[in-house]
Design a protein around this motif. Structure first.
Motif, mmCIF file in Angstrom:
data_model
loop_
_atom_site.group_PDB
_atom_site.id
_atom_site.type_symbol
_atom_site.label_atom_id
_atom_site.label_comp_id
_atom_site.label_asym_id
_atom_site.label_seq_id
_atom_site.Cartn_x
_atom_site.Cartn_y
_atom_site.Cartn_z
ATOM 1 N N ILE A 165 79.989 38.262 62.856
ATOM 2 C CA ILE A 165 79.882 39.137 61.683
ATOM 3 C C ILE A 165 81.255 39.660 61.282
ATOM 4 O O ILE A 165 81.622 39.646 60.096
ATOM 5 N N LEU A 166 82.027 40.116 62.248
ATOM 6 C CA LEU A 166 83.356 40.645 61.953
ATOM 7 C C LEU A 166 84.262 39.569 61.362
ATOM 8 O O LEU A 166 85.041 39.833 60.438
ATOM 9 N N GLU A 167 84.161 38.355 61.875
ATOM 10 C CA GLU A 167 84.981 37.253 61.362
ATOM 11 C C GLU A 167 84.646 36.966 59.898
ATOM 12 O O GLU A 167 85.540 36.828 59.046
ATOM 13 N N TYR A 168 83.365 36.874 59.594
ATOM 14 C CA TYR A 168 82.935 36.560 58.226
ATOM 15 C C TYR A 168 83.309 37.679 57.255
ATOM 16 O O TYR A 168 83.840 37.420 56.160
ATOM 17 N N LEU A 169 83.048 38.922 57.630
ATOM 18 C CA LEU A 169 83.340 40.044 56.735
ATOM 19 C C LEU A 169 84.838 40.224 56.539
ATOM 20 O O LEU A 169 85.296 40.551 55.433
ATOM 21 N N SER A 170 85.623 40.005 57.577
ATOM 22 C CA SER A 170 87.080 40.120 57.453
ATOM 23 C C SER A 170 87.615 39.078 56.488
ATOM 24 O O SER A 170 88.506 39.344 55.682
ATOM 25 N N LYS A 171 87.064 37.889 56.561
ATOM 26 C CA LYS A 171 87.495 36.787 55.706
ATOM 27 C C LYS A 171 87.023 36.964 54.269
ATOM 28 O O LYS A 171 87.719 36.581 53.325
ATOM 29 N N THR A 172 85.874 37.587 54.085
ATOM 30 C CA THR A 172 85.206 37.553 52.784
ATOM 31 C C THR A 172 85.393 38.817 51.953
ATOM 32 O O THR A 172 85.574 38.732 50.733
ATOM 33 N N ILE A 173 85.352 40.005 52.552
ATOM 34 C CA ILE A 173 85.323 41.226 51.734
ATOM 35 C C ILE A 173 86.426 42.226 52.050
ATOM 36 O O ILE A 173 86.577 43.211 51.331
ATOM 37 N N LEU A 174 87.211 41.996 53.110
ATOM 38 C CA LEU A 174 88.246 42.969 53.483
ATOM 39 C C LEU A 174 89.287 43.140 52.384
ATOM 40 O O LEU A 174 89.846 44.229 52.210
ATOM 41 N N SER A 175 89.554 42.101 51.615
ATOM 42 C CA SER A 175 90.597 42.169 50.580
ATOM 43 C C SER A 175 90.254 43.171 49.490
ATOM 44 O O SER A 175 91.138 43.633 48.765
ATOM 45 N N GLY A 176 88.958 43.505 49.337
ATOM 46 C CA GLY A 176 88.562 44.535 48.375
ATOM 47 C C GLY A 176 88.632 44.114 46.925
ATOM 48 O O GLY A 176 88.724 44.977 46.046
ATOM 49 N N VAL A 177 88.565 42.797 46.611
ATOM 50 C CA VAL A 177 88.655 42.392 45.213
ATOM 51 C C VAL A 177 87.477 42.915 44.395
ATOM 52 O O VAL A 177 87.580 43.050 43.177
ATOM 53 N N ARG A 178 86.334 43.174 45.052
ATOM 54 C CA ARG A 178 85.266 43.909 44.382
ATOM 55 C C ARG A 178 84.554 44.777 45.420
ATOM 56 O O ARG A 178 84.515 44.439 46.612
ATOM 57 N N PRO A 179 83.960 45.896 44.975
ATOM 58 C CA PRO A 179 83.422 46.870 45.928
ATOM 59 C C PRO A 179 81.946 46.702 46.265
ATOM 60 O O PRO A 179 81.434 47.426 47.125
ATOM 61 N N SER A 180 81.234 45.788 45.617
ATOM 62 C CA SER A 180 79.770 45.729 45.728
ATOM 63 C C SER A 180 79.292 45.575 47.167
ATOM 64 O O SER A 180 78.492 46.367 47.672
ATOM 65 N N GLU A 181 79.774 44.489 47.835
ATOM 66 C CA GLU A 181 79.338 44.232 49.201
ATOM 67 C C GLU A 181 79.755 45.360 50.143
ATOM 68 O O GLU A 181 79.004 45.731 51.061
ATOM 69 N N LEU A 182 80.917 45.919 49.914
ATOM 70 C CA LEU A 182 81.421 47.003 50.769
ATOM 71 C C LEU A 182 80.530 48.238 50.659
ATOM 72 O O LEU A 182 80.227 48.893 51.668
ATOM 73 N N CYS A 183 80.104 48.563 49.442
ATOM 74 C CA CYS A 183 79.244 49.735 49.259
ATOM 75 C C CYS A 183 77.861 49.517 49.860
ATOM 76 O O CYS A 183 77.256 50.452 50.393
ATOM 77 N N ILE A 184 77.359 48.288 49.775
ATOM 78 C CA ILE A 184 76.070 47.992 50.408
ATOM 79 C C ILE A 184 76.156 48.208 51.913
ATOM 80 O O ILE A 184 75.291 48.859 52.527
ATOM 81 N N LEU A 185 77.207 47.687 52.524
ATOM 82 C CA LEU A 185 77.393 47.880 53.970
ATOM 83 C C LEU A 185 77.573 49.351 54.316
ATOM 84 O O LEU A 185 77.084 49.826 55.354
ATOM 85 N N LYS A 186 78.266 50.071 53.457
ATOM 86 C CA LYS A 186 78.476 51.502 53.697
ATOM 87 C C LYS A 186 77.148 52.259 53.707
ATOM 88 O O LYS A 186 76.926 53.131 54.550
ATOM 89 N N GLU A 187 76.261 51.922 52.774
ATOM 90 C CA GLU A 187 74.947 52.562 52.719
ATOM 91 C C GLU A 187 74.136 52.274 53.985
ATOM 92 O O GLU A 187 73.400 53.127 54.481
ATOM 93 N N PHE A 188 74.293 51.057 54.537
ATOM 94 C CA PHE A 188 73.523 50.670 55.719
ATOM 95 C C PHE A 188 74.047 51.294 57.014
ATOM 96 O O PHE A 188 73.408 51.162 58.059
ATOM 97 N N LEU A 189 75.171 51.982 56.962
ATOM 98 C CA LEU A 189 75.679 52.633 58.175
ATOM 99 C C LEU A 189 74.738 53.737 58.645
ATOM 100 O O LEU A 189 74.628 54.001 59.849
ATOM 101 N N ASP A 190 74.074 54.370 57.692
ATOM 102 C CA ASP A 190 73.219 55.512 58.042
ATOM 103 C C ASP A 190 71.751 55.307 57.676
ATOM 104 O O ASP A 190 70.920 56.183 57.918
ATOM 105 N N LYS A 191 71.432 54.157 57.069
ATOM 106 C CA LYS A 191 70.062 53.917 56.631
ATOM 107 C C LYS A 191 69.639 52.508 57.008
ATOM 108 O O LYS A 191 70.455 51.590 57.042
ATOM 109 N N ASP A 192 68.345 52.339 57.250
ATOM 110 C CA ASP A 192 67.793 51.004 57.495
ATOM 111 C C ASP A 192 67.370 50.327 56.197
ATOM 112 O O ASP A 192 67.367 49.103 56.101
#
Length: 457
Positions: A165-192
């Motif tokens: 998971i860390l490998e895929y996310l680092s490769k795919t969304i770490l650059s921050g070219v868009r925030p959508s996936e990052l915000c979804i993951l952020k919401e899932f930190l505290d919610k199922d």
């Protein structure tokens, strides 16, 4: 301090930058600083533009751009000038940059000593140390780097799924070219379970970003491991099991991912990726969008980034060459200074468009692929696209392109060009007019001669 005398030899870019940086600190009534270098570490003098520019990517193309256009890229009333001899020496030094892993380790040790703990990726970003993306390029994940640099120390282990998971996310969304996936993951930190409305509100409130229904669906697919270029990659990442749709406007994190988040170390790594990605988006991609496009003028994008931003469903970079049509948008990818052809050939293989050049800051001349005139399906894709985009990189050494904006076609004339076999083939000679004048420093950089710069490569 308005004078720095260099008497300590160093092979470390990090130490050199720290030494020079002491003289560059602001102070009341301080108008200038004089640097006297009695060591003359010419083999590593690429460190001078790195230190002055503040860029920590150690990207050869970026350093060259600063040397050529420094006066236009530093803030305020400051100026910097490199004479021709200095430029040539720095260019030769840039071409010999080696050992990024040792530079990363030096940056890590420096940062760790400064903050008094094991740094997170975000610490590198916040403190202006080496760019986190450079670390990921060399090590795939920050966790893998920590395992290499902190050998012999007790640490919480990650299982294979967590590493994947860390490998895929680092490769795919770490650059921050868009925030959508990052915000979804952020919401899932505290919610199922989360709703798309939760994600929309977060994006609108925090980033002034409005997400379409299509982008919501594509973001879910990205986080399910679909954003790959080959089937074997998909077979590898599809077992990450992060989330799944749960109703029309609801998403649910799967139990396997919830278990991973209960691992304190994995949780910290995920939070770190989210924090870095969202910070990069906020700093680099929130301003400069125009004309109903997700790309920011003059920022750099890879073909992979374009695939993501255009909601292609997967990474199309392996099939994107000089031209790519995606729905109503056509993207022209240009290498401004192409590889030299082998003896006996007119063009380097796959790089025949030597006529590609800016006439001025508005007009760009482009030749189509050899064999493609205005009647060809290739050129029809270009001519009929409602939106036309130009992306340019300086040389083949680069993987990312500057987004130059949208253009209109002023003229597209059928012509002929000789191929590598000596046969005359049809082409289209296209005159483009940019919607916005190209920024002066970027235009000067692209047009500058790089024959000396690449001499040592």
């Amino acid at each position: 301090m308005n004078q720095v005398i260099m008497l300590r030899p160093t092979q470390s870019p990090i130490v050199f930058i720290q030494q020079l940086g002491r003289g560059l600190r602001k102070a009341e009534n301080k108008e200038y600083v004089v640097i006297l270098d009695f060591i003359g570490n010419y083999n590593n003098n690429f460190m001078i533009p790195v230190a002055l520019s503040g860029d920590r990517t150690y990207n050869a193309d970026t350093i060259r751009k600063y040397v050529i256009s420094g006066n236009n890229t530093i803030p305020g009333a400051s100026t910097v000038h490199f004479d021709e001899i200095a430029k040539e020496k720095i260019f030769n030094s840039i071409d010999k940059i080696r050992g990024m892993k040792s530079i990363i380790r030096e940056s890590y040790i420096s940062l760790k000593n400064r903050i008094g703990r094991i740094p997170l990726l975000y610490d590198f970003y916040e403190q202006g140390e080496i760019d986190p993306l450079v670390i990921i390029k060399e090590y795939k994940t920050y966790w893998q780097f920590l395992e290499a640099v902190e050998t012999g120390k007790d640490s919480c282990k990650l299982n294979d799924q967590e590493k994947l998971i860390l490998e895929y996310l680092s490769k795919t969304i770490l650059s921050g070219v868009r925030p959508s996936e990052l915000c979804i993951l952020k919401e899932f930190l505290d919610k199922d379970t989360i709703s798309t409305n939760d994600v929309r509100r977060e994006l609108e409130y925090e980033y002034d970003y409005f997400i379409t229904d299509q982008e919501v669906e594509e973001s879910v697919k990205v986080l399910q491991g679909h954003f790959v270029s080959k089937d074997d990659e998909y077979q590898k990442y599809k077992f990450m099991n992060i989330l799944r749709p749960d109703g029309e406007r609801t998403m649910r994190s799967v139990e396997a991912y919830q278990r991973c988040l209960r691992n304190e170390e994995f949780n910290a790594q995920i939070r770190d990726i989210i924090k870095v990605g969202l910070a990069r988006y906020k700093d680099k991609y929130t301003k400069g969008k125009s004309e109903d496009t997700p790309l920011v003028l003059y920022e750099k994008y890879s073909r992979r980034d374009v695939s993501l931003l255009m909601n292609c469903g997967k990474d199309l970079s392996s099939t994107m060459y000089g031209m790519s049509r995606i729905g109503d948008d056509v993207f022209i990818f240009i290498t401004y200074h192409k590889e030299e052809a082998e003896e006996g050939k007119n063009y380097a293989d796959g790089k025949p468009d030597y006529a590609d050049a800016f006439e001025d800051n508005l007009i760009f001349k482009w030749d189509s692929q050899i064999g493609k005139d205005n009647r060809s399906p290739y050129m029809q894709k270009v001519l009929t696209a409602p939106r036309k985009h130009l992306l340019v990189k300086k040389s083949d050494a680069e993987t990312s392109f500057y987004y130059m904006g949208q253009f209109d076609i002023v003229e597209s004339a059928d012509s002929q060009k000789e191929d590598n076999s000596g046969k005359m083939k049809p082409i289209a000679k296209v005159t483009m007019k940019m919607h916005y004048p190209v920024r002066e420093d970027l235009l000067r950089y692209l047009q500058s001669n790089i024959s000396k710069e690449n001499k040592a490569v």
